[in-house]
Design an enzyme around this catalytic site. Structure first.
Site, PDB file in Angstrom:
ATOM      1  N   ARG A   1     -90.721  55.465   5.085  1.00 36.87           N
ATOM      2  CA  ARG A   1     -90.885  56.221   3.849  1.00 36.87           C
ATOM      3  C   ARG A   1     -89.790  55.886   2.834  1.00 36.87           C
ATOM      4  NH1 ARG A   1     -91.516  62.259   5.011  1.00 36.87           N
ATOM      5  NH2 ARG A   1     -93.621  61.566   5.549  1.00 36.87           N
TER       6      ARG A   1
ATOM      7  N   HIS B   1     -90.809  54.893  -0.944  1.00 34.74           N
ATOM      8  CA  HIS B   1     -90.399  55.717  -2.091  1.00 34.74           C
ATOM      9  C   HIS B   1     -89.424  54.976  -2.995  1.00 34.74           C
ATOM     10  CE1 HIS B   1     -91.718  60.030  -0.935  1.00 34.74           C
ATOM     11  NE2 HIS B   1     -92.534  59.139  -0.387  1.00 34.74           N
TER      12      HIS B   1
ATOM     13  N   ASN C   1     -89.010  63.467  -3.182  1.00 37.67           N
ATOM     14  CA  ASN C   1     -87.985  63.038  -2.225  1.00 37.67           C
ATOM     15  C   ASN C   1     -87.198  64.177  -1.588  1.00 37.67           C
ATOM     16  OD1 ASN C   1     -88.617  60.340  -2.781  1.00 37.67           O
ATOM     17  ND2 ASN C   1     -87.156  60.252  -4.474  1.00 37.67           N
TER      18      ASN C   1
ATOM     19  N   HIS D   1     -99.382  57.043   7.580  1.00 35.84           N
ATOM     20  CA  HIS D   1     -99.404  58.439   8.001  1.00 35.84           C
ATOM     21  C   HIS D   1     -99.883  58.602   9.440  1.00 35.84           C
ATOM     22  CE1 HIS D   1     -99.483  60.251   3.646  1.00 35.84           C
ATOM     23  NE2 HIS D   1     -98.355  59.624   3.942  1.00 35.84           N
TER      24      HIS D   1
END
Length: 338
Positions: A72, A76, A110, A209
């Site tokens: 992640r 991000h 975040n 995911h």
């Protein structure tokens, strides 16, 4: 896959630096304006990927969930697009706030979501001890994401390296560009197109995911509505029982079936109506068309998913600032060099 894993495990037998790190030397920029390429550190820091892998092994062994967190972080970081000042995969996410800018760590997508900063700090410290000023924080994120996926049984791929670290961060851009867990299909597709990635890239990267967890607050909006799309009412009821009012920070696995294995179960879950986030369930929208076809294909062909996931990760890893934007190789990932 297992041949590659065995190779990396052999690399762990190599002696790794354990000495304290000094940040007094001037930073050396190994990129020299060149584009990304494979084996970038072959001459300037031959042990770079082995050091990164060893750090990821330690972190994931201590906490399997950290694999999803490292993946992640890279995602991000890459998706920040500040209008004409495109940043991309430049480790801007790792910068702490300063008196000159508010960093991205506290941006809505975040805060209370991204984690693993200490893991990256530890890996970077070892790299600085071995090869001062050579390996960028942005490259650490890209390689660590690949290794994290591999360690949970997922695919591997060659990571292009040679990125520079950005000199600033942009909280508002992070809030505007990173897809939200409540996004619908059209919003998800547009977010990816905004950075030059296709709808297919969106579907296959959503497969990340298959690991990780999400807070109840990210999917509690689904509780009050009747079953929509392919949602399984019993599945939603079980989640509501876990979350209660939905206003707490209780964690639920994104994939309840194989939560610590990187596989194609995410897509199987979608077909069964067991997607956790609204953005997951959006892939089964009545108007999804080709998207739903991709979901069905990946649910039945794990090899196709693994192949396409690796290729999409390489494409996402190419999101970068345009030539001439500048940059550096940070000595500490949390601050720009003095």
């Amino acid at each position: 896959m297992w041949t590659k894993l065995a190779f990396f495990l052999l690399l762990l037998l190599l002696p790794l630096p354990t000495t304290a790190v000094s940040f007094t030397k001037d930073c050396v920029d190994p990129t020299n304006g060149s584009s990304l390429r494979f084996n970038f550190y072959e001459t300037v820091c031959p042990a770079a990927e082995a050091i990164i892998f060893a750090g990821v092994v330690r972190a994931v062994s201590a906490e399997p969930r950290m694999a999803a967190s490292l993946l992640r972080l890279h995602f991000h970081d890459c998706f920040v697009n500040a209008s004409s000042k495109f940043e991309g995969c430049d480790a801007s996410l790792l910068l702490d706030d300063t008196d000159r800018f508010v960093g991205e760590k506290t941006a809505a997508p975040n805060v209370n979501s991204v984690r693993g900063f200490n893991v990256i700090d530890g890996i970077k410290a070892e790299l600085e001890a071995a090869c001062p000023g050579a390996v960028s924080c942005a490259d650490v994120l890209a390689v660590a994401a690949r290794d994290a996926v591999l360690l949970l049984g997922g695919p591997t791929w060659q990571v292009e390296t040679g990125r520079k670290d950005g000199l600033t961060a942009n909280k508002s851009a992070a809030e505007s560009n990173i897809p939200a867990p409540t996004s619908g299909l059209s919003a998800l597709t547009q977010k990816f197109r905004n950075v030059g990635l296709s709808q297919k890239d969106m579907v296959v990267l959503s497969g990340a995911h298959t690991i990780g967890k999400a807070r109840c607050t990210t999917f509690s909006s689904r509780f009050g509505a009747s079953s929509s799309g392919s949602s399984d009412r019993r599945f939603l009821d079980s989640l509501q029982q876990l979350c209660g009012s939905g206003t707490n920070d209780t964690l639920a696995a994104l994939d309840l079936v194989t939560p610590s294995t990187f596989d194609n179960q995410y897509y199987v879950n979608l077909l069964s109506g067991d997607g956790l986030l609204p953005s997951d369930e959006a892939l089964m929208d009545a108007n999804a068309g080709e998207v739903e076809g991709l979901v069905a294909a990946y649910a039945t062909d794990v090899d196709a998913f693994f192949r396409d996931f690796g290729e999409a990760m390489v494409r996402m890893g190419r999101l970068a600032a345009p030539p001439g934007r500048g940059g550096e190789v940070r000595r500490c990932c949390r601050v720009v060099n003095a």
